[in-house]
Scaffold this motif. Structure first.
Motif, PDB file in Angstrom:
ATOM      1  N   ASP A   1      12.585   0.501  90.333  1.00 43.86           N
ATOM      2  CA  ASP A   1      11.238   0.612  90.885  1.00 43.86           C
ATOM      3  C   ASP A   1      11.167   1.146  92.302  1.00 43.86           C
TER       4      ASP A   1
ATOM      5  N   GLY B   1       6.405  -4.307  88.793  1.00 53.83           N
ATOM      6  CA  GLY B   1       5.742  -4.454  87.502  1.00 53.83           C
ATOM      7  C   GLY B   1       4.899  -3.263  87.096  1.00 53.83           C
TER       8      GLY B   1
ATOM      9  N   TYR C   1       5.274  -0.550  85.556  1.00 52.11           N
ATOM     10  CA  TYR C   1       6.309   0.085  84.736  1.00 52.11           C
ATOM     11  C   TYR C   1       6.021   1.553  84.418  1.00 52.11           C
TER      12      TYR C   1
ATOM     13  N   HIS D   1       6.969   3.889  87.346  1.00 52.53           N
ATOM     14  CA  HIS D   1       8.409   4.030  87.565  1.00 52.53           C
ATOM     15  C   HIS D   1       9.071   4.795  86.423  1.00 52.53           C
ATOM     16  N   LEU D   2       8.604   4.563  85.194  1.00 49.07           N
ATOM     17  CA  LEU D   2       9.165   5.306  84.060  1.00 49.07           C
ATOM     18  C   LEU D   2       8.870   6.802  84.171  1.00 49.07           C
TER      19      LEU D   2
ATOM     20  N   ILE E   1      15.097   1.290  76.570  1.00 51.95           N
ATOM     21  CA  ILE E   1      14.311   0.204  77.143  1.00 51.95           C
ATOM     22  C   ILE E   1      14.612  -1.089  76.389  1.00 51.95           C
TER      23      ILE E   1
ATOM     24  N   TYR F   1      -2.675  -5.862  86.874  1.00 52.03           N
ATOM     25  CA  TYR F   1      -1.787  -5.098  85.988  1.00 52.03           C
ATOM     26  C   TYR F   1      -2.506  -4.495  84.775  1.00 52.03           C
TER      27      TYR F   1
ATOM     28  N   HIS G   1      -2.216  -0.766  84.732  1.00 48.96           N
ATOM     29  CA  HIS G   1      -0.802  -0.396  84.644  1.00 48.96           C
ATOM     30  C   HIS G   1      -0.268  -0.624  83.227  1.00 48.96           C
ATOM     31  N   ASN G   2      -0.650  -1.740  82.635  1.00 48.14           N
ATOM     32  CA  ASN G   2      -0.199  -2.021  81.274  1.00 48.14           C
ATOM     33  C   ASN G   2      -0.851  -1.069  80.273  1.00 48.14           C
TER      34      ASN G   2
ATOM     35  N   LEU H   1       1.065   2.002  80.453  1.00 46.09           N
ATOM     36  CA  LEU H   1       2.370   1.830  79.814  1.00 46.09           C
ATOM     37  C   LEU H   1       2.253   1.946  78.301  1.00 46.09           C
TER      38      LEU H   1
END
Length: 745
Positions: free
Chosen positions: A571, A618, A620, A623-624, A638, A715, A718-719, A722
């Protein structure tokens, strides 16, 4: 059929007839007195059973003739070489104002760093017509050489430019200005809005010839006019510009560029500043139309838009990236437009290795005037070092440094990498191998006139070409030279004295030389920093036994695999050394968890730092995406943390399949569930397990409702991102994400 010059007296008539000759009687009598030679000739040429012997003689005669011809030609070449080498060796020829104490209006290097928090990333966005064009490839190679993180996209395929209120890119480069002008309205507005809000600059290259065949084209959006198909001479940089940092203005490019190779800019607004000027060459038609003559007219092939019109700073280049000076100008333009965030250091370390030979004290002294701490370095296989008379040995000690340094014997083991060689050197001599590079000189290049491709090829490499660019882009260069490079025309001395003078003429780079261990540490730092930025370099892949890997234990056999493990690698691009929570940390002691994670930007710096370390890992999807900029999704596996905790055997089976492990490891005999610990532990014996310490596998108190609600809201986007990313990559969602998605719905 082959016929002899002589026939024996008892030769058969058929043999003589087949050869078309009749032997007179007196000739037969004379030949009877010397019978050995004729008998031999008969066996060789007139008897069928001697075919093998006959062939052998012919082969021997052929070899002798060929050997004689080659000997004559080699002798002729050697005599010519001797005749050429009687001339004195060439003198390094690089002239410039800074080397002759002439007035120089260089005001740099300028510092581009600014105070304040810039909300932009250290990444370059390159927009191209096609990634396979020559200019696109050259720009990408330039970014890789400078070790800048970059993303290259085609036309209207503009990527996501922001994340969490911060810009992902610090500079935007367009392959051509026409590409920018032909973007669809949405893409162009998106780019302009991003650059305006985040103070991100743009760089444009030009095609010297317009696609529609026009010679002049107006760009109202930029308040400038472009003149195509122009020939120029006396190209020089504007010494008053603050763009220059690495580049040293004050010199003039001696090359003349014919008509059709450049585009130049005309403007009448104060927002523009010339970065370079040149003299326009009169076109072919000027002789017929004097009123259109443009000879001796000053034109501007590179300009800076300071952003006074629309708040966006831009740099325009009147040619593509193939012009050698554009390598320097582009680096400084990127540094200037990104406020110093994407920039290179001014320090360059060099080292010149001499394999099996010594150099000249005078040349070393001259180089010491330009390179701080310079000494030639002797190769490991220098058999004659300290094996001469007293005077020669003193010269060896004066010239060469032997500070725990060695060159690979006979250059073995470096390319390709051969592990047993490194192991032997390490065991016997405690040698650590440093990566070296060539400089365009090899064992057979000892005369300038016979340089492969001609002397001009070496001159081009020195004056802005391949060798010069190694100084420009690489923080450390260790060059390899050979015995023959210091004899005859002394090309090694000629090459390095010339290129170092050229570097001093055109750049503000500071050349130094440290000890071999200093250089080893710099290589290690460069490699590790590049790894951490998510962009591994050739140092890691090509030099498997570099000092970087000396920190790792060596595998015992080919079935043993080594990995780096750091949770922060995922991260954080800088991989901070500090821990998220330390004992007696005043922030952790004086603030509750909810106060930390919900802290605003006005909170104390220490609180914000801990908040970021709690929340940012968190994110993700963000960062991915950063990892996917450099690696294919097929290279990333993963793992669901809950699955690893509940079913480590099954998870490790999948990991082994992903890695292609040949010697399959059965984890059922290695780990098993420990009812006391409540986790899987290592098996030591039938009745004994080895579990992690008390700090691992602890049971935590339930999170307070206020913090849980805050984190769910934080989040959520963000989720959601993702879920979309994993779906796009066709990667299975982890169980916790499925539960979250179902709950959110």
């Amino acid at each position: 059929m082959l016929c002899p010059l002589f026939f024996p007296s008892n030769a058969s008539p058929s043999c003589k007839t087949n050869c078309g000759l009749q032997t007179p009687s007196d000739f037969q009598l004379s030949m009877a007195r010397i019978d050995i030679l004729p008998r031999t000739a008969q066996r060789l040429f007139c008897q069928r059973r001697c075919t093998l012997t006959r062939a052998l003689v012919i082969v021997i005669l052929t070899v002798l003739v060929v050997f004689g011809i080659l000997n004559y030609r080699n002798g002729h070449v050697i005599r010519n070489v001797d005749r050429v080498t009687r001339h004195p060796p060439p003198t390094p020829y690089t002239t410039c104002n800074s080397l002759h104490n002439r007035p120089l209006s260089n005001k740099g290097p300028h510092n581009h760093n600014v105070q304040g928090d810039l909300k932009i990333g250290r990444k370059v966005l390159i927009v191209v017509e096609t990634p396979f064009s020559r200019n696109a490839k050259n720009i990408a190679i330039g970014m890789e050489s400078a070790r800048f993180v970059y993303k290259i996209v085609e036309g209207n395929k503009i990527p996501t430019l922001t994340h969490m209120g911060k810009g992902r890119f610090g500079i935007v480069i367009f392959e051509t200005i026409n590409l920018y002008m032909t973007l669809d309205d949405w893409s162009r507005q998106l780019i302009d809005k991003y650059c305006y809000e985040f103070k991100v600059g743009m760089i444009f290259f030009m095609k010297p010839q317009n696609d529609n065949g026009v010679s002049m084209e107006k760009f109202p959006d930029f308040s400038l006019t472009v003149h195509y198909n122009v020939g120029i001479k006396e190209y020089k940089l504007n010494p008053d510009s603050r763009v220059w940092r690495i580049t040293k203005p004050g010199e003039i490019v001696s090359e003349t560029f014919p008509e059709g190779e450049w585009a130049v800019f005309h403007f009448n607004h104060s927002t523009f500043e010339p970065l370079a000027s040149a003299i326009q060459i009169a076109s072919f038609y000027d002789d017929y139309e004097p009123s259109a003559a443009n000879s001796n007219k000053t034109v501007y092939p590179a300009i800076l838009d300071k952003g006074e019109n629309d708040g966006i700073r831009r740099v325009f280049f009147g040619q593509d990236f193939s012009f050698w000076l554009h390598s320097l100008m582009l680096l400084d333009s990127i540094s200037y437009l990104s406020y110093g965030m994407i920039s290179l250091s001014l320090e360059r370390y060099i080292q010149i290795d001499i394999d099996d030979i010594f150099a000249l004290v005078e040349s070393q002294s001259r180089l010491q005037e330009s390179v701080e701490g310079f000494h030639f370095m002797l190769g490991f296989s220098g058999w004659y070092y300290q094996h001469g008379n007293e005077e020669e040995n003193l010269g060896d000690r004066t010239l060469l440094v032997m500070d725990q340094y060695a060159v690979a014997p006979h250059h073995s083991g470096v390319f390709p990498v051969h592990d047993p060689v490194y192991t032997a050197w390490k065991t016997v001599w405690d040698i650590k191998v440093l990566p070296r590079q060539t400089c365009g000189l090899f064992t057979h290049t000892y005369l300038l006139d016979s340089y492969p491709g001609g002397p001009g090829r070496l001159e081009k490499s020195i004056h802005g070409g391949e060798l010069f660019k190694t100084f420009l882009y690489n923080p450390l260069n260790i060059y390899m030279t050979h015995l023959s490079n210091y004899g005859n025309d002394r090309l090694a001395l000629y090459t390095f004295e010339s290129v170092i003078k050229f570097v001093q003429c055109w750049t503000n780079l500071k050349l130094k030389q440290g000890t071999p261990m200093d250089h080893a540490i710099k290589i290690l730092v460069t490699v590790r920093n590049t790894w951490r930025s998510g962009q591994p370099t050739r140092h890691v892949t090509d030099f498997q036994n570099s000092l970087y890997l000396e920190y790792f234990p060596h595998p015992q056999d080919k079935h043993e695999y080594l990995f780096e493990k750091s949770a922060a690698y995922f991260d954080n691009i800088l991989v901070p050394k500090r821990h998220m929570r330390a004992h007696n940390d005043p922030v952790a002691v004086n603030y509750t968890f909810n106060e930390v994670v919900s802290a605003s930007d006005s909170a104390p710096r220490e609180v914000k730092a801990l908040r970021n370390r709690c929340l940012l890992p968190g994110e993700y999807a963000h960062h991915l995406e950063r990892w996917l900029d450099h690696f294919s999704y097929r290279q990333i596996h993963i793992i669901d943390g809950e699955q690893l905790k509940d079913n480590p055997i099954g998870v490790m089976d999948e990991v082994q399949k992903f890695l292609g492990i040949e010697k399959y490891l059965n984890y059922t005999s290695i780990v098993r569930y420990d009812s006391k610990k409540g986790f899987y532990c290592q098996v030591l014996s039938d009745n004994k397990n080895k579990c992690l310490g008390r700090s691992k596998g602890r049971q935590y108190n339930p999170m307070d409702e206020e913090s849980e609600d805050f984190l769910k809201k934080y989040y959520h986007k963000h989720n959601t991102a993702l879920v979309q990313l994993l779906g796009k990559l066709k990667i299975r969602e982890p169980a916790w994400l499925k539960d979250y998605t179902n709950t959110a719905r």
